[in-house]
Scaffold this motif. Structure first.
Motif, PDB file in Angstrom:
ATOM      1  N   LEU A 108       1.015  -1.661  -0.027  1.00 32.10           N
ATOM      2  CA  LEU A 108      -0.004   0.416   0.199  1.00 32.10           C
ATOM      3  C   LEU A 108       0.361   1.060  -0.025  1.00 32.10           C
ATOM      4  CD1 LEU A 108      -2.999  -1.197   2.639  1.00 32.10           C
ATOM      5  CD2 LEU A 108      -3.685  -0.508   0.027  1.00 32.10           C
ATOM      6  N   ARG A 109       1.711   1.248   0.462  1.00 29.84           N
ATOM      7  CA  ARG A 109       2.757   2.738   0.614  1.00 29.84           C
ATOM      8  C   ARG A 109       3.852   2.513  -0.864  1.00 29.84           C
ATOM      9  NH1 ARG A 109       4.061   0.201   5.923  1.00 29.84           N
ATOM     10  NH2 ARG A 109       5.923  -0.693   5.217  1.00 29.84           N
ATOM     11  N   ASP A 110       4.129   1.474  -1.328  1.00 30.35           N
ATOM     12  CA  ASP A 110       4.691   1.697  -2.713  1.00 30.35           C
ATOM     13  C   ASP A 110       3.325   2.278  -3.583  1.00 30.35           C
ATOM     14  OD1 ASP A 110       6.719   1.087  -1.505  1.00 30.35           O
ATOM     15  OD2 ASP A 110       6.830  -1.250  -1.749  1.00 30.35           O
ATOM     16  N   LEU A 111       2.520   1.388  -3.623  1.00 29.03           N
ATOM     17  CA  LEU A 111       1.608   1.804  -4.676  1.00 29.03           C
ATOM     18  C   LEU A 111       0.972   3.101  -4.955  1.00 29.03           C
ATOM     19  CD1 LEU A 111      -1.135  -0.960  -4.083  1.00 29.03           C
ATOM     20  CD2 LEU A 111       0.357  -0.322  -5.942  1.00 29.03           C
ATOM     21  N   ALA A 112       0.725   4.487  -3.539  1.00 25.19           N
ATOM     22  CA  ALA A 112       1.091   5.520  -2.911  1.00 25.19           C
ATOM     23  C   ALA A 112       2.186   6.442  -3.038  1.00 25.19           C
ATOM     24  CB  ALA A 112       0.143   6.135  -1.701  1.00 25.19           C
ATOM     25  N   ASN A 113       3.159   6.044  -3.315  1.00 22.14           N
ATOM     26  CA  ASN A 113       4.500   6.211  -3.206  1.00 22.14           C
ATOM     27  C   ASN A 113       3.931   7.210  -5.553  1.00 22.14           C
ATOM     28  OD1 ASN A 113       7.475   7.520  -3.678  1.00 22.14           O
ATOM     29  ND2 ASN A 113       7.928   6.554  -2.194  1.00 22.14           N
ATOM     30  N   ARG A 114       4.221   8.647  -4.928  1.00 21.53           N
ATOM     31  CA  ARG A 114       4.205   9.070  -6.986  1.00 21.53           C
ATOM     32  C   ARG A 114       5.989   8.961  -7.742  1.00 21.53           C
ATOM     33  NH1 ARG A 114       3.181  15.148  -5.058  1.00 21.53           N
ATOM     34  NH2 ARG A 114       1.135  14.975  -3.317  1.00 21.53           N
ATOM     35  N   PRO A 139       6.628  -1.225  -9.676  1.00 15.10           N
ATOM     36  CA  PRO A 139       6.826  -2.682  -9.228  1.00 15.10           C
ATOM     37  C   PRO A 139       5.984  -2.423  -8.013  1.00 15.10           C
ATOM     38  CG  PRO A 139       9.383  -0.463  -9.161  1.00 15.10           C
ATOM     39  CD  PRO A 139       8.052  -0.007  -9.752  1.00 15.10           C
ATOM     40  N   ALA A 140       5.268  -2.005  -7.792  1.00 16.41           N
ATOM     41  CA  ALA A 140       4.445  -2.387  -6.935  1.00 16.41           C
ATOM     42  C   ALA A 140       3.166  -3.313  -7.561  1.00 16.41           C
ATOM     43  CB  ALA A 140       3.759  -0.945  -6.375  1.00 16.41           C
ATOM     44  N   TRP A 141       2.914  -3.184  -8.711  1.00 20.42           N
ATOM     45  CA  TRP A 141       1.576  -3.779  -9.194  1.00 20.42           C
ATOM     46  C   TRP A 141       1.722  -4.665  -9.365  1.00 20.42           C
ATOM     47  CZ3 TRP A 141      -1.700  -0.689  -7.724  1.00 20.42           C
ATOM     48  CH2 TRP A 141      -1.545   1.030  -8.638  1.00 20.42           C
ATOM     49  N   LEU A 142       3.291  -5.600  -9.289  1.00 21.90           N
ATOM     50  CA  LEU A 142       3.375  -7.129  -9.621  1.00 21.90           C
ATOM     51  C   LEU A 142       3.333  -7.548  -8.337  1.00 21.90           C
ATOM     52  CD1 LEU A 142       6.900  -6.654 -11.034  1.00 21.90           C
ATOM     53  CD2 LEU A 142       4.710  -7.586 -12.083  1.00 21.90           C
ATOM     54  N   LYS A 143       3.465  -6.660  -7.095  1.00 23.03           N
ATOM     55  CA  LYS A 143       3.279  -7.327  -5.504  1.00 23.03           C
ATOM     56  C   LYS A 143       2.012  -8.001  -5.633  1.00 23.03           C
ATOM     57  CE  LYS A 143       8.084  -4.954  -3.741  1.00 23.03           C
ATOM     58  NZ  LYS A 143       7.908  -4.068  -2.365  1.00 23.03           N
ATOM     59  N   LEU A 144       1.225  -6.693  -6.314  1.00 21.79           N
ATOM     60  CA  LEU A 144      -0.385  -6.357  -5.952  1.00 21.79           C
ATOM     61  C   LEU A 144      -0.935  -7.747  -6.440  1.00 21.79           C
ATOM     62  CD1 LEU A 144      -2.505  -4.708  -4.828  1.00 21.79           C
ATOM     63  CD2 LEU A 144      -3.207  -3.919  -6.441  1.00 21.79           C
ATOM     64  N   VAL A 170      -1.413  10.204 -15.590  1.00 23.00           N
ATOM     65  CA  VAL A 170      -2.178  10.616 -14.013  1.00 23.00           C
ATOM     66  C   VAL A 170      -0.959  11.058 -13.080  1.00 23.00           C
ATOM     67  CG1 VAL A 170      -4.153  10.414 -12.783  1.00 23.00           C
ATOM     68  CG2 VAL A 170      -4.707  10.079 -14.863  1.00 23.00           C
ATOM     69  N   TRP A 171      -0.012   9.563 -13.321  1.00 28.80           N
ATOM     70  CA  TRP A 171       0.670   9.865 -12.049  1.00 28.80           C
ATOM     71  C   TRP A 171       2.089  10.713 -12.985  1.00 28.80           C
ATOM     72  CZ3 TRP A 171       0.683   8.540  -7.306  1.00 28.80           C
ATOM     73  CH2 TRP A 171       0.471   7.338  -7.045  1.00 28.80           C
ATOM     74  N   ALA A 172       2.212  11.181 -14.379  1.00 30.76           N
ATOM     75  CA  ALA A 172       3.263  12.171 -14.424  1.00 30.76           C
ATOM     76  C   ALA A 172       2.717  13.322 -14.547  1.00 30.76           C
ATOM     77  CB  ALA A 172       3.639  11.392 -16.166  1.00 30.76           C
ATOM     78  N   SER A 173       1.651  14.052 -14.658  1.00 28.61           N
ATOM     79  CA  SER A 173       0.756  14.945 -15.075  1.00 28.61           C
ATOM     80  C   SER A 173       0.047  15.742 -14.045  1.00 28.61           C
ATOM     81  CB  SER A 173       0.426  15.071 -16.825  1.00 28.61           C
ATOM     82  OG  SER A 173      -1.101  14.145 -15.895  1.00 28.61           O
ATOM     83  N   ALA A 174      -0.420  14.739 -13.040  1.00 27.96           N
ATOM     84  CA  ALA A 174      -1.156  15.154 -11.796  1.00 27.96           C
ATOM     85  C   ALA A 174      -1.465  14.052 -10.944  1.00 27.96           C
ATOM     86  CB  ALA A 174      -2.905  15.320 -12.579  1.00 27.96           C
TER      87      ALA A 174
END
Length: 605
Positions: free
Chosen positions: A119-125, A132-137, A515-519
């Protein structure tokens, strides 16, 4: 010869090649070893492929999106609302709306498997962290379902023992695990896999009660399992458990009366037998209600639209296209490579009668009953897979009882080996050549597997199959072993290639990356004109809910403390959508099926 007399024919009398292979000895595997082997082999073979495919399945995305929202936005309590004002886990939400169409047990189990570090890695910008956190998820949300699928193999084995013998049970468990249906759905975080486990466990208890007179023990365990079934998918589980058992019980009761009547004997009074069942049946029903009713009562009181959602599940037609009445004919190809043995098992069970007819009822009656339901999907067949595997195993075991094979018997075995050649030799060769380039193209236009791997698999599995076909005395063990190796090797080899096709990739991940890149802090909105939900993979990969917004409300949105991103659908033949107002800027578009979705961003003030 009864269904339990597999070893009646001597195993030390080899037959000529004209008559058929020697009658094999029963596969005597200790019970505990069968349990450990079934779970260990199938879990170990499939687990490495779990995180190779993106969240591209709509049904899986509903479960994963709900589970992620539970862990991210809900307080860790089973209450409706926590002391801090956040919602609890009692009523899961999806896109911040109550998700009560289905009971919550599968999202609960999936959410519990998501680690805090993920969860922490998914929220990291930082893309180097959250990508890489999506592989863990993917691994953490899918392994509980794979474990449930493997435990279903044990339940299949035990149900096979209840209706037949240990050898038939082992063949049934292997047939279940090597079927296309198991290999296709056992890797996805979907409700129906968990449902298949608990439906089979409930049927196991019912089988012991009906076939072996263990009324109290069987119906007590069945009641607990039926409660879990109700918490997984509601009353549909009763159609896959109680209904087929009732059909079998009524049929055997009527058949027994007819035999007594034809023999001239006086049938016993019908009330005596039913009195013995009244108590166990009442306990079964009470236990089922004790497990499931509290959640339904609480949600009915707390969520005003819950009852309407539940009743709508029985009559609504969901999906892009109406379901066809013949959808469940898909059961036959999904049983590959055990389709022909299944048909043979049906014929043999009808001829021999006896307990195997219970497995036939568990396999056929739910399919016929679910055909009446307007929403039909082939994944709904998963709970009947164990029973169909037992019937298929019965068809195979009929061959072990025959001292002389007919032409049809030889053809059944030959077609099974031919199907294994297709899966183990032809398919890898195609995956290394035309799959990915001409048929089922990958995103990069390369074959599903490399030519060296394709050649290695083709040669290796080809030699294995040739050796298996030469085995005469223990032909059953050779057939089962070759099936396990070929089917598990084929699924492991094909999974990475499928992951690089359009069907194996999320259509919304590219927009989420934009979205992660621009906003990265933006609020997400979906402006579908009819209120239809956008692909939930957007909410998963953007790690935030996507709220629906009407056209009028969209135009009235003004810059605020955080940016806003909206998705607008462009249907086939429609012009490209314009920004809602000049203040919005396009940041990307992506194709989903025949539609295009455009993303526009409104900057913060």
């Amino acid at each position: 010869m009864t269904a339990h007399s597999v070893s009646d024919t001597p195993a030390n009398e080899p037959l000529t090649a004209h008559d058929g292979p020697a009658v094999p000895a029963p596969l005597r595997v200790p019970r505990v070893l069968a349990w450990v082997g079934l779970v260990g082999v199938f879990f170990a073979a499939i687990a490495p492929t779990l995180n190779q495919t993106e969240f591209s399945s709509g049904l899986e995305n509903l479960v994963v999106g709900t589970a992620l929202e539970l862990r991210r936005d809900h307080a860790p309590t089973l209450a409706y609302e926590a002391a801090d004002g956040r919602p609890g886990w009692l009523v899961p939400t999806l896109e911040e709306e109550p998700r009560v169409k289905k009971p919550p047990l599968t999202p609960w189990l999936t959410a519990l498997a998501i680690a805090d570090a993920t969860l922490r890695d998914l929220a990291n910008r930082d893309p180097a962290v959250h990508e890489p956190a999506w592989l863990k998820l993917a691994w953490q949300t899918r392994w509980p379902t794979l474990l449930a699928a493997c435990l279903m193999l044990i339940a299949t084995y035990e149900l096979g023992r209840a209706v037949s013998d240990p050898t038939t049970a082992l063949v049934a468990a292997i047939a279940c695990g090597t079927s296309v249906m198991f290999l296709r759905y056992g890797r996805s975080a979907i409700i129906d896999v968990h449902l298949g486990l608990w439906v089979t466990l409930a049927n196991l208890g019912l089988a012991h009660a009906v076939l072996h007179g263990r009324r109290w023990a069987g119906l007590t365990s069945a009641g607990l399992c039926l409660g879990v079934v109700m918490m997984l998918k509601g009353p549909v589980g009763l159609v896959q458990t109680v209904l087929p058992v009732l059909v079998y019980a009524v049929w055997t009761h009527v058949a027994a009366w007819r035999r007594l009547d034809q023999s001239g004997e006086v049938p016993p009074p019908p009330t005596g037998a039913w009195r013995q069942w009244a108590g166990p049946i009442a306990v079964c029903a009470l236990l089922m209600l004790a497990v499931a009713a509290p959640w339904y009562v609480a949600v009915d009181r707390l969520v005003p639209e819950a009852r309407r959602e539940w009743f709508g599940e029985f009559s609504a037609v969901r999906g892009e296209q109406p379901s066809r009445a013949y959808t469940y004919v898909a059961l036959l190809p999904l049983l590959f490579p055990w389709t022909v043995p299944f048909v043979a098992g049906l014929v043999a069970a009808a001829r021999r009668r006896g307990p195997m007819l219970l497995a036939v009822s568990l396999a056929i009656v739910p399919v016929l009953a679910m055909t009446v339901y307007k929403d039909r999907k082939d994944r709904y067949l998963l709970p009947v897979l164990p029973a169909t595997a037992i019937v298929a195993a019965h068809g195979v075991m009929e061959l072990t009882r025959r001292r002389t094979w007919t032409g049809l018997d030889k053809a059944m075995v030959a077609q099974h080996w031919a199907l294994l050649v297709t899966a183990g030799v032809v398919l890898p060769a195609a995956a290394a050549t035309i799959l990915g380039t001409k048929y089922a193209p990958t995103e990069d236009g390369t074959p599903w597997i490399s030519r060296p791997w394709g050649a290695g698999l083709t040669i290796g599995l080809g030699l294995l199959l040739a050796a298996g076909m030469l085995v005469r005395r223990q032909w059953l063990a050779a057939l089962l072993g070759a099936t396990v190796v070929v089917m598990l090797a084929a699924q492991a080899a094909m999974a990475p290639g499928y992951a690089r096709t359009y069907a194996g990739q999320s259509p919304m991940r590219e927009i989420a990356q934009a979205v992660w890149a621009s906003a990265p802090t933006a609020d997400l909105y979906n402006a579908h004109p009819t209120g239809k939900r956008a692909d939930v993979s957007l909410s998963i990969y953007a790690n935030r809910p996507t709220r629906w917004i009407s056209t009028d409300d969209l135009k009235s949105l003004a810059p605020a403390n955080r940016p806003k991103v909206v998705l607008i659908k462009q249907g086939p033949g429609e012009p490209e959508p314009a920004p809602p107002t000049p203040a919005w800027s396009p940041i990307g578009k992506t194709r989903r099926d025949k539609d295009w979705w455009w993303a526009f961003v409104l900057g913060a003030k």
